[in-house]
Design a protein around this motif. Structure first.
Motif, PDB file in Angstrom:
ATOM      1  N   ALA A 273       0.829  -1.208   0.000  1.00  0.00           N
ATOM      2  CA  ALA A 273       0.000   0.000   0.000  1.00  0.00           C
ATOM      3  C   ALA A 273       0.861   1.256   0.000  1.00  0.00           C
ATOM      4  CB  ALA A 273      -0.940  -0.015   1.210  1.00  0.00           C
ATOM      5  N   GLN A 274       1.902   1.276   0.836  1.00  0.00           N
ATOM      6  CA  GLN A 274       2.766   2.446   0.911  1.00  0.00           C
ATOM      7  C   GLN A 274       3.518   2.672  -0.396  1.00  0.00           C
ATOM      8  OE1 GLN A 274       2.987   4.716   3.527  1.00  0.00           O
ATOM      9  NE2 GLN A 274       4.037   5.803   1.854  1.00  0.00           N
ATOM     10  N   ARG A 275       4.054   1.606  -0.978  1.00  0.00           N
ATOM     11  CA  ARG A 275       4.802   1.730  -2.228  1.00  0.00           C
ATOM     12  C   ARG A 275       3.900   2.232  -3.353  1.00  0.00           C
ATOM     13  NH1 ARG A 275       9.054  -2.160  -2.525  1.00  0.00           N
ATOM     14  NH2 ARG A 275       9.193  -1.698  -4.764  1.00  0.00           N
ATOM     15  N   LEU A 276       2.668   1.764  -3.393  1.00  0.00           N
ATOM     16  CA  LEU A 276       1.738   2.204  -4.436  1.00  0.00           C
ATOM     17  C   LEU A 276       1.405   3.682  -4.273  1.00  0.00           C
ATOM     18  CD1 LEU A 276      -0.656  -0.886  -4.535  1.00  0.00           C
ATOM     19  CD2 LEU A 276       0.923  -0.168  -6.336  1.00  0.00           C
ATOM     20  N   HIS A 277       1.183   4.120  -3.046  1.00  0.00           N
ATOM     21  CA  HIS A 277       0.915   5.542  -2.813  1.00  0.00           C
ATOM     22  C   HIS A 277       2.116   6.391  -3.237  1.00  0.00           C
ATOM     23  CE1 HIS A 277      -3.020   5.504  -1.006  1.00  0.00           C
ATOM     24  NE2 HIS A 277      -2.678   4.565  -0.127  1.00  0.00           N
ATOM     25  N   ASP A 278       3.315   5.914  -2.979  1.00  0.00           N
ATOM     26  CA  ASP A 278       4.518   6.663  -3.352  1.00  0.00           C
ATOM     27  C   ASP A 278       4.667   6.794  -4.870  1.00  0.00           C
ATOM     28  OD1 ASP A 278       5.096   6.888  -0.668  1.00  0.00           O
ATOM     29  OD2 ASP A 278       6.567   5.244  -0.649  1.00  0.00           O
ATOM     30  N   LEU A 279       4.114   5.833  -5.617  1.00  0.00           N
ATOM     31  CA  LEU A 279       4.252   5.842  -7.076  1.00  0.00           C
ATOM     32  C   LEU A 279       3.225   6.735  -7.772  1.00  0.00           C
ATOM     33  CD1 LEU A 279       4.924   2.058  -7.830  1.00  0.00           C
ATOM     34  CD2 LEU A 279       6.503   3.963  -8.208  1.00  0.00           C
ATOM     35  N   LEU A 280       2.188   7.128  -7.087  1.00  0.00           N
ATOM     36  CA  LEU A 280       1.098   7.871  -7.735  1.00  0.00           C
ATOM     37  C   LEU A 280       1.567   9.141  -8.454  1.00  0.00           C
ATOM     38  CD1 LEU A 280      -1.821   7.398  -5.168  1.00  0.00           C
ATOM     39  CD2 LEU A 280      -1.716   6.577  -7.529  1.00  0.00           C
ATOM     40  N   PRO A 281       2.463   9.962  -7.868  1.00  0.00           N
ATOM     41  CA  PRO A 281       2.897  11.168  -8.598  1.00  0.00           C
ATOM     42  C   PRO A 281       3.569  10.864  -9.939  1.00  0.00           C
ATOM     43  CG  PRO A 281       3.477  11.341  -6.275  1.00  0.00           C
ATOM     44  CD  PRO A 281       3.011   9.926  -6.494  1.00  0.00           C
ATOM     45  N   LEU A 282       4.251   9.714 -10.059  1.00  0.00           N
ATOM     46  CA  LEU A 282       4.917   9.362 -11.317  1.00  0.00           C
ATOM     47  C   LEU A 282       3.937   8.996 -12.414  1.00  0.00           C
ATOM     48  CD1 LEU A 282       7.839   7.075 -10.017  1.00  0.00           C
ATOM     49  CD2 LEU A 282       7.976   9.470 -10.714  1.00  0.00           C
ATOM     50  N   LEU A 283       2.702   8.670 -12.030  1.00  0.00           N
ATOM     51  CA  LEU A 283       1.740   8.143 -12.993  1.00  0.00           C
ATOM     52  C   LEU A 283       0.754   9.188 -13.488  1.00  0.00           C
ATOM     53  CD1 LEU A 283       0.956   4.858 -11.022  1.00  0.00           C
ATOM     54  CD2 LEU A 283       2.608   5.170 -12.867  1.00  0.00           C
ATOM     55  N   ARG A 284       0.835  10.380 -12.943  1.00  0.00           N
ATOM     56  CA  ARG A 284      -0.149  11.397 -13.291  1.00  0.00           C
ATOM     57  C   ARG A 284      -0.074  11.724 -14.783  1.00  0.00           C
ATOM     58  NH1 ARG A 284       1.130  15.034  -9.564  1.00  0.00           N
ATOM     59  NH2 ARG A 284      -0.153  13.913  -8.043  1.00  0.00           N
ATOM     60  N   GLY A 285      -1.219  11.629 -15.438  1.00  0.00           N
ATOM     61  CA  GLY A 285      -1.306  12.011 -16.854  1.00  0.00           C
ATOM     62  C   GLY A 285      -0.990  10.904 -17.841  1.00  0.00           C
ATOM     63  N   ILE A 286      -0.525   9.748 -17.385  1.00  0.00           N
ATOM     64  CA  ILE A 286      -0.230   8.653 -18.313  1.00  0.00           C
ATOM     65  C   ILE A 286      -1.555   8.029 -18.766  1.00  0.00           C
ATOM     66  CG2 ILE A 286       0.875   6.403 -18.597  1.00  0.00           C
ATOM     67  CD1 ILE A 286       2.917   7.197 -16.535  1.00  0.00           C
ATOM     68  N   PRO A 287      -1.787   7.929 -20.079  1.00  0.00           N
ATOM     69  CA  PRO A 287      -3.054   7.375 -20.566  1.00  0.00           C
ATOM     70  C   PRO A 287      -3.088   5.850 -20.410  1.00  0.00           C
ATOM     71  CG  PRO A 287      -1.603   7.827 -22.406  1.00  0.00           C
ATOM     72  CD  PRO A 287      -0.889   8.330 -21.176  1.00  0.00           C
ATOM     73  N   PRO A 288      -4.265   5.250 -20.585  1.00  0.00           N
ATOM     74  CA  PRO A 288      -4.335   3.779 -20.561  1.00  0.00           C
ATOM     75  C   PRO A 288      -3.375   3.173 -21.582  1.00  0.00           C
ATOM     76  CG  PRO A 288      -6.536   4.717 -20.488  1.00  0.00           C
ATOM     77  CD  PRO A 288      -5.602   5.863 -20.745  1.00  0.00           C
ATOM     78  N   LEU A 289      -2.811   2.027 -21.261  1.00  0.00           N
ATOM     79  CA  LEU A 289      -1.828   1.387 -22.124  1.00  0.00           C
ATOM     80  C   LEU A 289      -2.478   0.856 -23.396  1.00  0.00           C
ATOM     81  CD1 LEU A 289       0.211  -0.691 -19.498  1.00  0.00           C
ATOM     82  CD2 LEU A 289       0.511   1.692 -20.187  1.00  0.00           C
ATOM     83  N   GLU A 290      -1.686   0.818 -24.456  1.00  0.00           N
ATOM     84  CA  GLU A 290      -2.114   0.181 -25.704  1.00  0.00           C
ATOM     85  C   GLU A 290      -1.392  -1.155 -25.793  1.00  0.00           C
ATOM     86  OE1 GLU A 290      -4.382   1.071 -27.825  1.00  0.00           O
ATOM     87  OE2 GLU A 290      -4.900   2.934 -26.789  1.00  0.00           O
ATOM     88  N   VAL A 291      -2.073  -2.198 -25.379  1.00  0.00           N
ATOM     89  CA  VAL A 291      -1.469  -3.528 -25.338  1.00  0.00           C
ATOM     90  C   VAL A 291      -2.351  -4.479 -26.120  1.00  0.00           C
ATOM     91  CG1 VAL A 291      -0.649  -5.402 -23.854  1.00  0.00           C
ATOM     92  CG2 VAL A 291      -0.524  -3.037 -23.058  1.00  0.00           C
ATOM     93  N   ASP A 292      -1.748  -5.265 -27.027  1.00  0.00           N
ATOM     94  CA  ASP A 292      -2.495  -6.264 -27.778  1.00  0.00           C
ATOM     95  C   ASP A 292      -2.738  -7.473 -26.892  1.00  0.00           C
ATOM     96  OD1 ASP A 292      -2.623  -4.818 -30.160  1.00  0.00           O
ATOM     97  OD2 ASP A 292      -0.622  -5.475 -30.745  1.00  0.00           O
ATOM     98  N   GLU A 293      -3.987  -7.857 -26.804  1.00  0.00           N
ATOM     99  CA  GLU A 293      -4.343  -8.993 -25.969  1.00  0.00           C
ATOM    100  C   GLU A 293      -4.062 -10.298 -26.693  1.00  0.00           C
ATOM    101  OE1 GLU A 293      -8.269 -10.715 -23.605  1.00  0.00           O
ATOM    102  OE2 GLU A 293      -8.346  -8.856 -24.728  1.00  0.00           O
ATOM    103  N   PRO A 294      -3.478 -11.283 -25.990  1.00  0.00           N
ATOM    104  CA  PRO A 294      -3.267 -12.586 -26.638  1.00  0.00           C
ATOM    105  C   PRO A 294      -4.594 -13.171 -27.079  1.00  0.00           C
ATOM    106  CG  PRO A 294      -2.087 -12.461 -24.550  1.00  0.00           C
ATOM    107  CD  PRO A 294      -2.987 -11.261 -24.613  1.00  0.00           C
ATOM    108  N   GLY A 295      -4.602 -13.812 -28.244  1.00  0.00           N
ATOM    109  CA  GLY A 295      -5.817 -14.440 -28.759  1.00  0.00           C
ATOM    110  C   GLY A 295      -5.901 -15.883 -28.329  1.00  0.00           C
ATOM    111  N   THR A 296      -7.078 -16.427 -28.464  1.00  0.00           N
ATOM    112  CA  THR A 296      -7.282 -17.832 -28.141  1.00  0.00           C
ATOM    113  C   THR A 296      -6.660 -18.699 -29.218  1.00  0.00           C
ATOM    114  OG1 THR A 296      -9.343 -17.350 -27.011  1.00  0.00           O
ATOM    115  CG2 THR A 296      -9.036 -19.603 -27.767  1.00  0.00           C
ATOM    116  N   GLU A 297      -6.008 -19.770 -28.804  1.00  0.00           N
ATOM    117  CA  GLU A 297      -5.477 -20.733 -29.750  1.00  0.00           C
ATOM    118  C   GLU A 297      -6.533 -21.801 -29.989  1.00  0.00           C
ATOM    119  OE1 GLU A 297      -0.829 -20.406 -28.284  1.00  0.00           O
ATOM    120  OE2 GLU A 297      -1.927 -22.283 -28.113  1.00  0.00           O
ATOM    121  N   PRO A 298      -7.192 -21.786 -31.163  1.00  0.00           N
ATOM    122  CA  PRO A 298      -8.251 -22.755 -31.402  1.00  0.00           C
ATOM    123  C   PRO A 298      -7.694 -24.153 -31.596  1.00  0.00           C
ATOM    124  CG  PRO A 298      -7.813 -21.483 -33.380  1.00  0.00           C
ATOM    125  CD  PRO A 298      -6.969 -20.888 -32.288  1.00  0.00           C
TER     126      PRO A 298
END
Length: 422
Positions: A273-298
């Motif tokens: 919890a403490q480490r996450l609170h400490d990281l919040l200032p570094l994350l301000r303004g970063i948009p959601p990530l653009e990550v390709d989701e793995p597809g199902t292997e039929p």
């Protein structure tokens, strides 16, 4: 239709369903409440009812702003119910279904709230055992936090432990578990490796599950999910997590540490919890990530070589239903189901590696089932072509032969040897 729950509560309408039971909007002496009414077959299990009563004191003593408080536990005839605070809002799964992934600042703020809840629970000796987006509620009436995140509260404390009785574990084994396997209570995507290997649940299993939730909030999918539950469980033990691009290295290293295979290597809830609170200032303004989701292997199916490639079905995000054919909404809302632990030979079936990496839509993954099927077809075509060529040569060979000097011998003729000159 309203129904009485014990002598003090009235349940008015169903607001949610899950595999363990139903959640009702209710009324008690002190105002509105949420009533989680467990399934009738659970209420008829005397061993479970006994454990239910034993856990009452511990659950009632959990008091923290980030925990949905349990006000009462009711045992009345066939009714077995938890009476909890009513939270005006929605669960995190609903938000993920709508937005797919969150901006890092909001994702970390929500995770920090849940880590605070776990720190309080662990200090009281209570392990949640089923941390997942369905059990994280967002208070829509609370003040907005970093990244515009609503306050997050952790709910369903004790339900997984209540249902995990020796009798139900034996039933799970009788249904197909290996002789040396024990049941796992939880949801496959969020189960810690030590649970898969049959070790007892400690506080570290909640840290692993919460780190999995954080990864899902950032990426839009869980690090080891997808496919049959048994395959998911094995990945937790044998594979390493795929890196997420676009986030600060400090945040990534925090996720990796909390997803460590060894429970002792993970942070404690208060430290997280403490480490996450400490990281919040570094994350301000970063948009959601653009990550390709793995597809199902039929599964490989026969089709013609010149047939257009079939598009891969998108892999469902979040938890994997454990009951074939169950409706996704019900199966994922509250999954407290015994799962068989893979036997040691099953866990050793694959070398340690990296979980399937995200890839571009439509792009084949090396070694996938479809690639293997295509390779088999190419080998069959090659062998067939060679066989035809050999058959043709054999047919011609019946009509033509070469003499010792390289000349042709007429069909039906004989070779003549030419004596050497003296």
């Amino acid at each position: 239709m309203a129904r009485k729950i014990g002598s003090r509560y009235t349940a008015h309408q169903i607001v949610g369903r899950g595999s363990a039971g139903t959640v009702w909007l209710g009324e008690g002496p002190e105002g509105p409440v949420a009533v989680k009414l467990l399934r009738e077959d659970l209420a008829c299990d005397q061993e479970l009812v006994g454990r239910f009563v034993q856990e009452r004191t511990a659950l009632l003593q959990l008091d923290h702003p980030r925990i949905v408080a349990v006000r009462d536990l009711v045992v009345d005839g066939n009714d077995l119910a938890l009476v909890m605070d009513l939270v005006r809002g929605t669960d995190l799964r609903t938000r993920l279904d709508r937005e797919r992934r969150l901006a890092p600042e909001a994702a970390v703020a929500i995770t920090a709230d849940v880590a605070e809840a776990l720190a309080a629970a662990h200090a009281a000796g209570v392990v949640h055992r089923d941390v997942k987006p369905e059990n994280i509620l967002l208070d829509m009436e609370g003040p907005l936090g970093p990244g515009g995140a609503h306050p997050a509260l952790l709910t369903d404390f004790g339900v997984a432990k209540l249902i995990d009785t020796p009798r139900r574990t034996k039933a799970a084994r009788a249904a197909g578990g290996a002789p040396n396997a024990s049941g796992i209570i939880g949801t496959p995507d969020y189960v810690a490796p030590e649970l898969v290997e049959g070790l007892p649940p400690r506080a570290a299993v909640d840290i692993y599950a919460l780190a999995t939730v954080l990864y899902e909030l950032l990426a839009g999918f869980t690090p080891f999910g997808g496919g049959h539950p048994g395959a998911v469980l094995r990945r937790h033990v044998t594979e390493t997590v795929v890196p997420l691009p676009g986030i600060p290295e400090e945040l990534w290293q925090l996720i990796v540490q909390c997803l460590a295979k060894a429970p002792a290597s993970r942070l404690r809830a208060s430290e997280l919890a403490q480490r996450l609170h400490d990281l919040l200032p570094l994350l301000r303004g970063i948009p959601p990530l653009e990550v390709d989701e793995p597809g199902t292997e039929p599964a490989p199916e026969p089709w013609e070589e010149d047939e257009p490639e079939r598009p891969a079905a998108p892999r469902r995000r979040g938890a994997v239903p454990l009951v074939p054919g169950a409706a996704s909404a019900d199966a994922n809302r509250d999954t407290h189901t015994s799962m068989r632990v893979p036997a040691p030979d099953e866990l050793a079936g694959g070398a340690h590696g990296t979980a399937r990496a995200p890839r571009a839509p439509g792009q084949r993954r090396p070694g996938s089932a479809r690639n293997r099927a295509a390779a088999v077809r190419r080998r069959r075509l090659t062998v067939g072509a060679v066989a035809v060529a050999l058959a043709a040569v054999a047919g011609v060979g019946g009509w033509l032969a070469l003499d010792g000097d390289g000349g042709q011998v007429p069909p039906g003729g004989t070779r003549q040897s030419v004596p050497a000159e003296p």
